[in-house]
Design an enzyme around this catalytic site. Structure first.
Site, mmCIF file in Angstrom:
data_model
loop_
_atom_site.group_PDB
_atom_site.id
_atom_site.type_symbol
_atom_site.label_atom_id
_atom_site.label_comp_id
_atom_site.label_asym_id
_atom_site.label_seq_id
_atom_site.Cartn_x
_atom_site.Cartn_y
_atom_site.Cartn_z
ATOM 1 C CB SER A 1 42.584 46.662 50.158
ATOM 2 O OG SER A 1 41.931 46.145 51.313
ATOM 3 C CE1 TYR B 1 44.516 41.821 48.933
ATOM 4 C CE2 TYR B 1 43.904 42.960 50.945
ATOM 5 C CZ TYR B 1 43.643 42.637 49.633
ATOM 6 O OH TYR B 1 42.520 43.134 49.006
HETATM 7 P P1 NAP Z 1 37.765 37.586 43.807
HETATM 8 O O1 NAP Z 1 36.269 37.509 43.908
HETATM 9 O O2 NAP Z 1 38.607 36.598 44.532
HETATM 10 O O3 NAP Z 1 38.158 37.599 42.254
HETATM 11 C C1 NAP Z 1 39.510 37.737 41.940
HETATM 12 C C2 NAP Z 1 39.656 37.990 40.470
HETATM 13 O O4 NAP Z 1 41.046 38.206 40.211
HETATM 14 C C3 NAP Z 1 39.222 36.809 39.627
HETATM 15 O O5 NAP Z 1 38.654 37.298 38.436
HETATM 16 C C4 NAP Z 1 40.537 36.078 39.374
HETATM 17 O O6 NAP Z 1 40.551 35.323 38.161
HETATM 18 C C5 NAP Z 1 41.490 37.252 39.276
HETATM 19 N N1 NAP Z 1 42.881 36.874 39.529
HETATM 20 C C6 NAP Z 1 43.381 36.132 40.552
HETATM 21 N N2 NAP Z 1 44.703 35.965 40.406
HETATM 22 C C7 NAP Z 1 45.047 36.603 39.260
HETATM 23 C C8 NAP Z 1 46.242 36.749 38.541
HETATM 24 N N3 NAP Z 1 47.394 36.198 38.972
HETATM 25 N N4 NAP Z 1 46.218 37.422 37.376
HETATM 26 C C9 NAP Z 1 45.062 37.966 36.928
HETATM 27 N N5 NAP Z 1 43.893 37.868 37.552
HETATM 28 C C10 NAP Z 1 43.886 37.182 38.708
HETATM 29 O O7 NAP Z 1 38.289 39.025 44.296
HETATM 30 P P2 NAP Z 1 37.523 40.414 44.537
HETATM 31 O O8 NAP Z 1 37.064 40.423 45.947
HETATM 32 O O9 NAP Z 1 36.596 40.718 43.437
HETATM 33 O O10 NAP Z 1 38.781 41.406 44.488
HETATM 34 C C11 NAP Z 1 39.085 42.191 43.360
HETATM 35 C C12 NAP Z 1 40.086 43.245 43.781
HETATM 36 O O11 NAP Z 1 39.540 44.023 44.856
HETATM 37 C C13 NAP Z 1 41.412 42.666 44.306
HETATM 38 O O12 NAP Z 1 42.482 43.469 43.873
HETATM 39 C C14 NAP Z 1 41.243 42.759 45.820
HETATM 40 O O13 NAP Z 1 42.478 42.825 46.466
HETATM 41 C C15 NAP Z 1 40.438 44.031 45.948
HETATM 42 N N6 NAP Z 1 39.700 44.118 47.211
HETATM 43 C C16 NAP Z 1 38.688 43.257 47.526
HETATM 44 C C17 NAP Z 1 38.038 43.373 48.757
HETATM 45 C C18 NAP Z 1 36.922 42.452 49.189
HETATM 46 O O14 NAP Z 1 36.491 42.519 50.354
HETATM 47 N N7 NAP Z 1 36.393 41.607 48.330
HETATM 48 C C19 NAP Z 1 38.416 44.379 49.648
HETATM 49 C C20 NAP Z 1 39.439 45.233 49.300
HETATM 50 C C21 NAP Z 1 40.073 45.110 48.084
HETATM 51 P P3 NAP Z 1 40.003 33.789 38.099
HETATM 52 O O15 NAP Z 1 38.488 33.902 38.127
HETATM 53 O O16 NAP Z 1 40.516 33.265 36.819
HETATM 54 O O17 NAP Z 1 40.544 33.101 39.313
#
Ligand code: NAP
Length: 247
Positions: free
Chosen positions: A142, A156
């Site tokens: 991130s 985080y």
């Molecule tokens: P999101 O929309 O909240 O989706 C999270 C995903 O992770 C869901 O598929 C969820 O499964 C799964 N998950 C949650 N807890 C888990 C666990 N204990 N074991 C396995 N899977 C788990 O998140 P996102 O924004 O797509 O983020 C994806 C990645 O990108 C993360 O690593 C996040 O830190 C990183 N990221 C995101 C952003 C942003 O702005 N969105 C920025 C920087 C980095 P369920 O559907 O079953 O809950």
């Protein structure tokens, strides 16, 4: 072309966008999810409707036994040649002096230990040293890893800093074993992760702080991830790419 690609957190957000985008380049996509089976099955049915193959598998990546089962299931469907270490969590905004042990343990367990557990199982199957076909791993970091996320979620941010180091170390460790390991640092991306941090409108609210003056989409991050997963990135390993609109 990949054989089996495992995507943790493939049910929603960036992981779901990766699953849909990579499906034409994989024999089988494993859509990992923690609890939202409905969302995972929707991603699977979209892939199947488009002519691809996919299967949803429940796995909390913070649980070592569940990760072992995820990879046993995946390997029973073909050779595992790809891992997108994407499942991750954050918590509501707080200062470091107010962080409870249970919160930081959860963040580190899922974001850091989970990525290690999944990479370990992937390497055991991909490494040519163990008779595998080689492969590619992409770790989700991130922009918070470099910005620190003060008064929001330093826990985080630190978990993602660990991922940046993990990417460099693992890439060097397996560089002669047919496995490339890279990372992506997304910026402010429109997904449901912000709602889990108590701020569903965060992406829109923060848009003005981005040099490009907008938030990014899950698809824009997935494009970078899938390029790193592909043979087009055949000489790229140990790199972490910012996908932040310049932030
Ligand atoms: P999101 O929309 O909240 O989706 C999270 C995903 O992770 C869901 O598929 C969820 O499964 C799964 N998950 C949650 N807890 C888990 C666990 N204990 N074991 C396995 N899977 C788990 O998140 P996102 O924004 O797509 O983020 C994806 C990645 O990108 C993360 O690593 C996040 O830190 C990183 N990221 C995101 C952003 C942003 O702005 N969105 C920025 C920087 C980095 P369920 O559907 O079953 O809950």
């Amino acid at each position: 072309m990949h054989d089996v690609i495992v995507i943790t957190g493939g049910s929603r957000g960036i992981g779901a966008a990766c699953a849909r985008l990579v499906a034409p380049e994989a024999e089988m996509v494993i859509v990992g999810y923690a609890s939202n089976e409905t969302a995972a099955e929707k991603v699977v049915s979209d892939i199947v409707a488009a002519g691809g193959r996919a299967q949803a598998v429940q796995c909390d990546v913070g649980d070592n036994e569940q990760v072992i089962r995820l990879f046993e299931t995946s390997a029973s469907l073909g050779s595992v040649t790809g891992l997108i270490n994407n499942g991750g969590v954050l918590d509501v905004a707080t200062r470091v002096d107010a962080i409870e042990p249970a919160r930081i343990e959860r963040i580190m367990r899922i974001n850091v230990l989970g990525s290690f557990f999944c990479a370990r199982e992937a390497v055991k199957r991909m490494s040519i040293k163990y008779g595998g076909k080689g492969g590619a791993i992409v770790n989700l970091s991130s922009a918070a890893a470099t910005l620190g996320a003060p008064a929001q979620y330093v826990d985080y941010a630190a978990s993602k800093g660990a991922i940046d180091t993990f990417t460099v170390g693992l890439a060097k460790e397996v560089a002669t074993e047919g496995i490339r390991v890279n990372g992506v640092r997304p910026g402010i991306i429109e997904t449901e992760i912000h709602a889990s941090g108590g701020e569903p409108e965060r992406a829109q609210k923060m848009a003005a702080s981005v040099p490009m003056q907008r938030s990014g989409s899950a698809e824009e991050v997935a494009e970078a991830i899938i390029w790193l997963m592909s043979e087009k990135a055949s000489y790229v390993t140990g790199a972490t790419l910012d996908v932040t609109g310049g932030r």
